[in-house]
Design a protein around this motif. Sequence first.
Motif, PDB file in Angstrom:
ATOM      1  N   PHE A 278       4.545   6.630  -7.899  1.00 31.10           N
ATOM      2  CA  PHE A 278       4.776   5.261  -7.429  1.00 31.10           C
ATOM      3  C   PHE A 278       4.378   4.242  -8.479  1.00 31.10           C
ATOM      4  O   PHE A 278       3.466   4.455  -9.278  1.00 31.10           O
ATOM      5  CB  PHE A 278       3.957   4.994  -6.147  1.00 31.10           C
ATOM      6  CG  PHE A 278       4.830   4.761  -4.947  1.00 31.10           C
ATOM      7  CD1 PHE A 278       5.247   5.816  -4.171  1.00 31.10           C
ATOM      8  CD2 PHE A 278       5.251   3.473  -4.609  1.00 31.10           C
ATOM      9  CE1 PHE A 278       6.067   5.623  -3.070  1.00 31.10           C
ATOM     10  CE2 PHE A 278       6.074   3.265  -3.500  1.00 31.10           C
ATOM     11  CZ  PHE A 278       6.483   4.335  -2.734  1.00 31.10           C
ATOM     12  N   VAL A 279       5.071   3.121  -8.443  1.00 29.99           N
ATOM     13  CA  VAL A 279       4.677   1.986  -9.282  1.00 29.99           C
ATOM     14  C   VAL A 279       4.677   0.742  -8.407  1.00 29.99           C
ATOM     15  O   VAL A 279       5.493   0.604  -7.499  1.00 29.99           O
ATOM     16  CB  VAL A 279       5.624   1.829 -10.507  1.00 29.99           C
ATOM     17  CG1 VAL A 279       7.067   1.647 -10.077  1.00 29.99           C
ATOM     18  CG2 VAL A 279       5.206   0.667 -11.391  1.00 29.99           C
TER      19      VAL A 279
ATOM     20  N   ASN B 236       1.394  10.449  -9.638  1.00 28.54           N
ATOM     21  CA  ASN B 236       0.883   9.400 -10.521  1.00 28.54           C
ATOM     22  C   ASN B 236       1.230   8.037  -9.922  1.00 28.54           C
ATOM     23  O   ASN B 236       2.320   7.857  -9.391  1.00 28.54           O
ATOM     24  CB  ASN B 236       1.515   9.498 -11.912  1.00 28.54           C
ATOM     25  CG  ASN B 236       0.916  10.629 -12.729  1.00 28.54           C
ATOM     26  OD1 ASN B 236      -0.178  11.104 -12.424  1.00 28.54           O
ATOM     27  ND2 ASN B 236       1.623  11.063 -13.755  1.00 28.54           N
ATOM     28  N   VAL B 237       0.292   7.118 -10.051  1.00 28.87           N
ATOM     29  CA  VAL B 237       0.534   5.757  -9.554  1.00 28.87           C
ATOM     30  C   VAL B 237       0.266   4.781 -10.694  1.00 28.87           C
ATOM     31  O   VAL B 237      -0.774   4.845 -11.341  1.00 28.87           O
ATOM     32  CB  VAL B 237      -0.361   5.426  -8.348  1.00 28.87           C
ATOM     33  CG1 VAL B 237      -0.166   3.974  -7.917  1.00 28.87           C
ATOM     34  CG2 VAL B 237      -0.062   6.367  -7.178  1.00 28.87           C
ATOM     35  N   VAL B 238       1.226   3.913 -10.950  1.00 25.69           N
ATOM     36  CA  VAL B 238       1.054   2.846 -11.940  1.00 25.69           C
ATOM     37  C   VAL B 238       0.939   1.536 -11.179  1.00 25.69           C
ATOM     38  O   VAL B 238       1.851   1.150 -10.460  1.00 25.69           O
ATOM     39  CB  VAL B 238       2.248   2.803 -12.924  1.00 25.69           C
ATOM     40  CG1 VAL B 238       2.197   1.528 -13.767  1.00 25.69           C
ATOM     41  CG2 VAL B 238       2.258   4.036 -13.808  1.00 25.69           C
ATOM     42  N   SER B 239      -0.218   0.888 -11.320  1.00 31.92           N
ATOM     43  CA  SER B 239      -0.452  -0.296 -10.502  1.00 31.92           C
ATOM     44  C   SER B 239      -1.551  -1.149 -11.106  1.00 31.92           C
ATOM     45  O   SER B 239      -2.432  -0.644 -11.798  1.00 31.92           O
ATOM     46  CB  SER B 239      -0.868   0.148  -9.086  1.00 31.92           C
ATOM     47  OG  SER B 239      -1.237  -0.973  -8.318  1.00 31.92           O
TER      48      SER B 239
ATOM     49  N   PHE C 212      -3.059  -3.193  -8.865  1.00 36.49           N
ATOM     50  CA  PHE C 212      -3.494  -3.714  -7.569  1.00 36.49           C
ATOM     51  C   PHE C 212      -4.705  -2.947  -7.043  1.00 36.49           C
ATOM     52  O   PHE C 212      -4.706  -1.719  -7.042  1.00 36.49           O
ATOM     53  CB  PHE C 212      -2.329  -3.574  -6.587  1.00 36.49           C
ATOM     54  CG  PHE C 212      -2.652  -3.898  -5.152  1.00 36.49           C
ATOM     55  CD1 PHE C 212      -2.960  -5.193  -4.780  1.00 36.49           C
ATOM     56  CD2 PHE C 212      -2.625  -2.911  -4.183  1.00 36.49           C
ATOM     57  CE1 PHE C 212      -3.245  -5.502  -3.454  1.00 36.49           C
ATOM     58  CE2 PHE C 212      -2.911  -3.207  -2.859  1.00 36.49           C
ATOM     59  CZ  PHE C 212      -3.219  -4.505  -2.500  1.00 36.49           C
TER      60      PHE C 212
ATOM     61  N   PHE D  70       0.809  -1.228   0.000  1.00 35.05           N
ATOM     62  CA  PHE D  70       0.000   0.000   0.000  1.00 35.05           C
ATOM     63  C   PHE D  70       0.841   1.276   0.000  1.00 35.05           C
ATOM     64  O   PHE D  70       0.307   2.363   0.183  1.00 35.05           O
ATOM     65  CB  PHE D  70      -0.923   0.022   1.219  1.00 35.05           C
ATOM     66  CG  PHE D  70      -1.897  -1.119   1.247  1.00 35.05           C
ATOM     67  CD1 PHE D  70      -3.041  -1.107   0.455  1.00 35.05           C
ATOM     68  CD2 PHE D  70      -1.670  -2.225   2.065  1.00 35.05           C
ATOM     69  CE1 PHE D  70      -3.935  -2.168   0.480  1.00 35.05           C
ATOM     70  CE2 PHE D  70      -2.571  -3.285   2.085  1.00 35.05           C
ATOM     71  CZ  PHE D  70      -3.700  -3.258   1.292  1.00 35.05           C
TER      72      PHE D  70
ATOM     73  N   TYR E 165       8.557  -3.021 -18.022  1.00 38.08           N
ATOM     74  CA  TYR E 165       7.480  -2.493 -17.168  1.00 38.08           C
ATOM     75  C   TYR E 165       7.905  -1.153 -16.551  1.00 38.08           C
ATOM     76  O   TYR E 165       7.146  -0.182 -16.550  1.00 38.08           O
ATOM     77  CB  TYR E 165       7.159  -3.547 -16.100  1.00 38.08           C
ATOM     78  CG  TYR E 165       6.055  -3.228 -15.123  1.00 38.08           C
ATOM     79  CD1 TYR E 165       4.729  -3.553 -15.402  1.00 38.08           C
ATOM     80  CD2 TYR E 165       6.332  -2.642 -13.886  1.00 38.08           C
ATOM     81  CE1 TYR E 165       3.718  -3.303 -14.490  1.00 38.08           C
ATOM     82  CE2 TYR E 165       5.331  -2.389 -12.970  1.00 38.08           C
ATOM     83  CZ  TYR E 165       4.021  -2.718 -13.273  1.00 38.08           C
ATOM     84  OH  TYR E 165       3.026  -2.464 -12.354  1.00 38.08           O
TER      85      TYR E 165
ATOM     86  N   SER F 176       2.046   3.200  -2.089  1.00 36.03           N
ATOM     87  CA  SER F 176       1.669   4.309  -2.970  1.00 36.03           C
ATOM     88  C   SER F 176       0.570   5.153  -2.345  1.00 36.03           C
ATOM     89  O   SER F 176       0.422   6.323  -2.675  1.00 36.03           O
ATOM     90  CB  SER F 176       1.234   3.795  -4.341  1.00 36.03           C
ATOM     91  OG  SER F 176       0.113   2.947  -4.203  1.00 36.03           O
TER      92      SER F 176
ATOM     93  N   LEU G 265       5.286   8.170 -14.901  1.00 34.18           N
ATOM     94  CA  LEU G 265       6.002   8.528 -13.677  1.00 34.18           C
ATOM     95  C   LEU G 265       7.204   9.387 -14.048  1.00 34.18           C
ATOM     96  O   LEU G 265       8.233   8.886 -14.486  1.00 34.18           O
ATOM     97  CB  LEU G 265       6.455   7.267 -12.942  1.00 34.18           C
ATOM     98  CG  LEU G 265       5.361   6.229 -12.689  1.00 34.18           C
ATOM     99  CD1 LEU G 265       5.912   5.044 -11.905  1.00 34.18           C
ATOM    100  CD2 LEU G 265       4.181   6.845 -11.938  1.00 34.18           C
TER     101      LEU G 265
END
Lengths: 256, 350
Positions: A75-76, B205-208, B210, A66, B63, A68, B196
């Motif tokens: 975040f990645v 920014n979030v790359v996910s 999940f 969690f 990735y 991020s 990103l």
Amino acid sequence: MSVTEVKVPAGYVPVYTKPKSLSEARFTYCPGCHHGIITRLVAEAIDELGIQERTVGIAPVGCAVFLSDFFRCDFVQAAHGRACAVATGIKRANPDLIVFSYQGDGDLAAIGTAETVHAANRGENITVIFVNNQIYGMTGGEMAPTTLPGMRTVTTPEGRDVRTTGYPLRMSEMLAQLDGPSYITRQAVFDVRHVQMAKKAIIKAFKNQIEGKGFSLVEIVAACPTNLRVSPVEGNKWVVEQALKYFPLGDLKVRD
Amino acid sequence: MKILMRGNEAMAEAAIRAGCRCYFCYPITPQGELVEYMARHLPRHGGVFLQAESEVAAINMVYGAAAAGVRTMTSSSSPGISLKMEGISYLAGARLPAVIVNVMRAGPGLGNIAPAQGDYFQATKGGGHGDYRLIVLAPSTAQEAAELVMLAFDLSDRYRVPAMVLADGMLGQMMEPVELPEPIPPEKIPEKPWALTGAKGRSPNVVSSFDLDPYRFREVLRALWQTYREIERNEVRWEEYQVEDAELLLVAYGTMGRICRTVVRKARKEGLRVGLFRPITLWPFPYEPLRKLAEKIPVLLTVELSAGQMWEDVRLAVEGRAKTPFYGELGGVVPTPDEILSEVKKHVRD
């Protein structure tokens, strides 16, 4: 759970505030878990170096998945064990970014061993935060590559038998043998002095990246009281009395 | 100007011309020349060439580079693509554009390095875990391989869906004249506001891929599948050859499609009315155009370098409207036009 509102007295000046790099989201870590301290230290380091706006974090699979939500920077989320490869991709694509991964022992020292060793060996200019709590926390307390001999986990119910499951993997010692890495250190956060030392190490690991010195890894020997089935205080004691015997603290490689 | 190149080299050069600036690889035959070409040429264009410690690492580097907003590619051959499947699923889940080239060889297992088409299921029906699709493009010449690599980058960026170019050992190794496509100017590459690049003057920014909340994740996937439906509407590509009066339609892709063109010409010389339908996009598969042809052509003979994988999609398209026999070779064996022609003769009236 009931939440009690605390009225802030007039004239109160907070001396301990949330780092700028952290969001308002609440940590999801268990009580007494060292992740909370370590996550905060990373945020403090980012604040102090003023790199929030060019930092990209890599969240692992596990209790820190969690991350991020907690941080106020890009975040990645990486596949289990692959954070160092993902970090390599980001850093090579855009060397101006400050790239850090945050990984547990199962992630970094079991499923991601190859990615970690080779990123270190290439001297990738990244920062790795390695939380070694000797157990798989999120999945329910299974044996980790770092689980101590005799230590009970749900997959070693009679205690880790080194004859059948091998020995705790000292990843930092392994990495320190390589020519690639710039900085490999092992720290802990069980008391104030060590928290401060760990913070210094984390700052150094980020600074190395800013200065282009290459691969830096800060291992932090941590407690997982939930899966040890002990109190937070006993968790701290576990680190001092058990874990540090196998994982002695200190710098393993410093190339200045 | 035409240049004599191997398919592998044509694909590498096309990637550079498409603006690929990060390429990650691990050695495997029969795509070695693609790796070598990138090692020689990509750094000269200011790009990153990196030989990874494994296929798993290579796709995860892709990735990372894709998350940073750069056009990026990896290439491999069948066993290596199996290893990349984890990363491909994550790319699809995180909506990252990337190009994967598979120069297929014979499997399962280590198999051999001869050309085959046994990875059709893996490419078009999943391969990795979860509810996702890949754009899958199947060239049949070195020229088309170069063009489809360029297209793969464009489609992948446009839809934020990873794209695979599904070639084979024959196509990768064979040398033929190629008219290289013009390089894409950097300013023509779409902006990526989601990438990103550091949260400066904007929220992070979030790359996910999940999301613990099933209801929220369902919405994410619904949006993803809307994109897939859009791709199905807009991007279906195929080639028809001598289908107008055909009494038998060969259905084949890639190298097999090319061999079947020769079969059509040979058959026509003998007075047999044979045509060819060659899917270029394997996903989205050209179900509709094939269905229309099945309304008027009584026999659709699918020919593959496999035990019959695309054949399932052909039968789904035809839905009993015509006969759908199959002819395939296994283990890296490539049939000659005459062998296929004698198979054709079993199904067509004299």
